[in-house]
Scaffold this motif. Structure first.
Motif, PDB file in Angstrom:
ATOM      1  N   THR A  38       0.842  -1.200   0.000  1.00  0.00           N
ATOM      2  CA  THR A  38       0.000   0.000   0.000  1.00  0.00           C
ATOM      3  C   THR A  38       0.874   1.246   0.000  1.00  0.00           C
ATOM      4  N   TYR A  39       0.334   2.314  -0.567  1.00  0.00           N
ATOM      5  CA  TYR A  39       1.090   3.555  -0.742  1.00  0.00           C
ATOM      6  C   TYR A  39       0.227   4.761  -0.403  1.00  0.00           C
ATOM      7  N   SER A  40       0.889   5.823   0.026  1.00  0.00           N
ATOM      8  CA  SER A  40       0.227   7.127   0.075  1.00  0.00           C
ATOM      9  C   SER A  40       0.415   7.773  -1.298  1.00  0.00           C
ATOM     10  N   PHE A  41      -0.585   8.536  -1.713  1.00  0.00           N
ATOM     11  CA  PHE A  41      -0.605   9.116  -3.052  1.00  0.00           C
ATOM     12  C   PHE A  41      -0.792  10.623  -2.923  1.00  0.00           C
ATOM     13  N   ASN A  42       0.048  11.386  -3.628  1.00  0.00           N
ATOM     14  CA  ASN A  42      -0.063  12.838  -3.582  1.00  0.00           C
ATOM     15  C   ASN A  42      -0.001  13.404  -4.995  1.00  0.00           C
ATOM     16  N   LEU A  43      -0.920  14.288  -5.321  1.00  0.00           N
ATOM     17  CA  LEU A  43      -0.980  14.912  -6.638  1.00  0.00           C
ATOM     18  C   LEU A  43      -0.836  16.423  -6.500  1.00  0.00           C
ATOM     19  N   ASP A  44       0.284  16.935  -7.000  1.00  0.00           N
ATOM     20  CA  ASP A  44       0.545  18.377  -7.037  1.00  0.00           C
ATOM     21  C   ASP A  44       0.428  19.053  -5.671  1.00  0.00           C
ATOM     22  N   SER A  48      -4.665  14.201  -2.133  1.00  0.00           N
ATOM     23  CA  SER A  48      -3.980  13.030  -1.613  1.00  0.00           C
ATOM     24  C   SER A  48      -4.932  11.833  -1.597  1.00  0.00           C
ATOM     25  N   GLY A  49      -4.354  10.659  -1.610  1.00  0.00           N
ATOM     26  CA  GLY A  49      -5.161   9.443  -1.606  1.00  0.00           C
ATOM     27  C   GLY A  49      -4.306   8.239  -1.286  1.00  0.00           C
ATOM     28  N   THR A  50      -4.753   7.075  -1.719  1.00  0.00           N
ATOM     29  CA  THR A  50      -4.047   5.830  -1.451  1.00  0.00           C
ATOM     30  C   THR A  50      -3.926   5.016  -2.736  1.00  0.00           C
ATOM     31  N   ALA A  51      -2.974   4.087  -2.729  1.00  0.00           N
ATOM     32  CA  ALA A  51      -2.785   3.191  -3.869  1.00  0.00           C
ATOM     33  C   ALA A  51      -2.353   1.820  -3.352  1.00  0.00           C
ATOM     34  N   VAL A  52      -2.675   0.794  -4.131  1.00  0.00           N
ATOM     35  CA  VAL A  52      -2.338  -0.577  -3.754  1.00  0.00           C
ATOM     36  C   VAL A  52      -1.763  -1.305  -4.963  1.00  0.00           C
ATOM     37  N   VAL A  70      -8.154   8.911  -5.314  1.00  0.00           N
ATOM     38  CA  VAL A  70      -8.202  10.217  -4.664  1.00  0.00           C
ATOM     39  C   VAL A  70      -9.671  10.467  -4.373  1.00  0.00           C
ATOM     40  N   PRO A  71     -10.082  10.439  -3.110  1.00  0.00           N
ATOM     41  CA  PRO A  71     -11.509  10.533  -2.770  1.00  0.00           C
ATOM     42  C   PRO A  71     -12.223  11.674  -3.487  1.00  0.00           C
ATOM     43  N   VAL A  72     -13.398  11.345  -4.019  1.00  0.00           N
ATOM     44  CA  VAL A  72     -14.302  12.280  -4.711  1.00  0.00           C
ATOM     45  C   VAL A  72     -13.804  12.629  -6.110  1.00  0.00           C
ATOM     46  N   ILE A  73     -12.480  12.790  -6.284  1.00  0.00           N
ATOM     47  CA  ILE A  73     -11.955  13.324  -7.539  1.00  0.00           C
ATOM     48  C   ILE A  73     -11.719  12.257  -8.604  1.00  0.00           C
ATOM     49  N   HIS A  87      12.281 -16.502 -16.152  1.00  0.00           N
ATOM     50  CA  HIS A  87      12.389 -15.117 -15.673  1.00  0.00           C
ATOM     51  C   HIS A  87      12.001 -14.083 -16.733  1.00  0.00           C
ATOM     52  N   GLN A  88      11.355 -14.535 -17.806  1.00  0.00           N
ATOM     53  CA  GLN A  88      10.863 -13.623 -18.836  1.00  0.00           C
ATOM     54  C   GLN A  88       9.345 -13.537 -18.748  1.00  0.00           C
ATOM     55  N   VAL A  89       8.831 -12.323 -18.637  1.00  0.00           N
ATOM     56  CA  VAL A  89       7.393 -12.103 -18.587  1.00  0.00           C
ATOM     57  C   VAL A  89       6.785 -12.357 -19.967  1.00  0.00           C
ATOM     58  N   VAL A  90       5.709 -13.134 -19.999  1.00  0.00           N
ATOM     59  CA  VAL A  90       4.978 -13.402 -21.239  1.00  0.00           C
ATOM     60  C   VAL A  90       3.586 -12.778 -21.089  1.00  0.00           C
ATOM     61  N   SER A  91       3.349 -11.679 -21.778  1.00  0.00           N
ATOM     62  CA  SER A  91       2.104 -10.927 -21.637  1.00  0.00           C
ATOM     63  C   SER A  91       0.911 -11.690 -22.182  1.00  0.00           C
ATOM     64  N   GLN A  92      -0.231 -11.575 -21.484  1.00  0.00           N
ATOM     65  CA  GLN A  92      -1.461 -12.228 -21.918  1.00  0.00           C
ATOM     66  C   GLN A  92      -2.624 -11.233 -22.034  1.00  0.00           C
ATOM     67  N   HIS A  93      -2.829 -10.456 -20.995  1.00  0.00           N
ATOM     68  CA  HIS A  93      -3.955  -9.515 -21.002  1.00  0.00           C
ATOM     69  C   HIS A  93      -3.622  -8.310 -20.131  1.00  0.00           C
ATOM     70  N   TYR A  94      -4.067  -7.142 -20.582  1.00  0.00           N
ATOM     71  CA  TYR A  94      -3.875  -5.912 -19.813  1.00  0.00           C
ATOM     72  C   TYR A  94      -5.134  -5.067 -19.927  1.00  0.00           C
ATOM     73  N   GLN A  95      -5.535  -4.473 -18.818  1.00  0.00           N
ATOM     74  CA  GLN A  95      -6.666  -3.542 -18.863  1.00  0.00           C
ATOM     75  C   GLN A  95      -6.422  -2.369 -17.917  1.00  0.00           C
ATOM     76  N   ARG A  96      -6.980  -1.245 -18.298  1.00  0.00           N
ATOM     77  CA  ARG A  96      -6.792  -0.016 -17.525  1.00  0.00           C
ATOM     78  C   ARG A  96      -8.092   0.780 -17.553  1.00  0.00           C
ATOM     79  N   GLN A  97      -8.408   1.394 -16.441  1.00  0.00           N
ATOM     80  CA  GLN A  97      -9.604   2.224 -16.364  1.00  0.00           C
ATOM     81  C   GLN A  97      -9.309   3.458 -15.523  1.00  0.00           C
ATOM     82  N   TYR A  98      -9.685   4.602 -16.057  1.00  0.00           N
ATOM     83  CA  TYR A  98      -9.562   5.858 -15.330  1.00  0.00           C
ATOM     84  C   TYR A  98     -10.943   6.478 -15.169  1.00  0.00           C
ATOM     85  N   LYS A  99     -11.165   7.087 -14.036  1.00  0.00           N
ATOM     86  CA  LYS A  99     -12.371   7.853 -13.827  1.00  0.00           C
ATOM     87  C   LYS A  99     -11.999   9.142 -13.105  1.00  0.00           C
TER      88      LYS A  99
END
Length: 236
Positions: A38-44, A48-52, A70-73, A87-99
């Motif tokens: 877990t991490y603390s998150f700070n923007l500019d 502030s918020g959290t990340a995992v 970042v709560p509410v935002i 020891h070589q990563v073999v990619s299968q699937h990636y997804q990303r979502q921003y709100k």
């Protein structure tokens, strides 16, 4: 002669045992360990918020998740599904979502080794990227960096796929430094991404004592800066 043979036998047994133990130790040092961080998150310095970060294993597949809030935002999430081969990563699937407030964006990439293609979907639009061996995504590249550092050093470039293209990206090892985080002080390897844009920079501080986990991250994009600092780490 009998005593001499017995001594040789004992030495041989000890040598075999020592070699076996060394092999086990080396394998353990290179093993990928599931974890939750877990991490603390700070923007500019304004929000502030959290990340995992969470790495888990499901059979022969690995799942790597990153979630920030970042709560509410805003909220952001990434998920990478991959396997490991020597020891070589073999990619299968990636997804990303921003709100951000009322705005949503979703992106997914499916890596198909059999058809040698990468299917891309961004919101309702679909496209395809040409296949390239060893291609990674924006999240599982962290795992590949960690594996390469454990083996002795970074590659000159890494191929990263996104919704638009596959581009070579350079990660530069800038040496060892001491980093202070809410979870304690760490000796860390400072790794910088060489972006093509001059007003964009990303720096990771990776702790060898935590299997090269990022204990701090800073990202600057056109003057907007966010920082992650480790607050807790737990191997699974």
């Amino acid at each position: 002669m009998t005593g001499f043979k017995q001594m040789l036998t004992k030495i041989s047994c000890k040598t075999i045992l020592a070699t076996a133990l060394a092999s086990i130790t080396l394998s353990s040092a290179y093993a990928v360990v599931p974890f939750t961080a877990t991490y603390s998150f700070n923007l500019d310095n304004k929000a502030s918020g959290t990340a995992v970060r969470k790495l888990s294993r499901q059979g022969n597949q690995w799942v790597y998740n990153f979630d920030a809030r970042v709560p509410v935002i805003a909220t952001a999430s990434e998920k990478s599904v991959f396997s490991l081969s020597n020891h070589q990563v073999v990619s299968q699937h990636y997804q990303r979502q921003y709100k951000i407030l009322v705005h949503n964006q979703q992106t997914s990439l499916d890596f198909n080794n059999a058809s040698k293609s990468i299917q891309v979907k961004r919101d309702q639009k679909s496209s395809q990227l040409p296949w390239q061996a060893g291609v990674l995504d924006d999240l599982n590249v962290e795992i590949q960096l960690r594996e390469d550092l454990k083996k002795g050093g970074l590659k000159s470039t890494y191929l990263i796929a996104d919704q638009k293209d596959i581009t070579p990206r350079q990660f530069v090892n800038e040496g060892s430094v001491k980093v202070n985080t809410p979870n304690g002080s760490y000796d860390a390897v400072k790794v910088r991404i060489n972006h093509q844009k001059k007003d964009k920079s990303t720096v990771f501080w990776l702790a060898p004592s935590l299997d090269y986990l990022p204990v701090k991250v800073t990202h600057n994009d056109d003057g907007s800066v966010y920082t992650l600092n480790l607050t807790n780490y737990k191997p699974s």
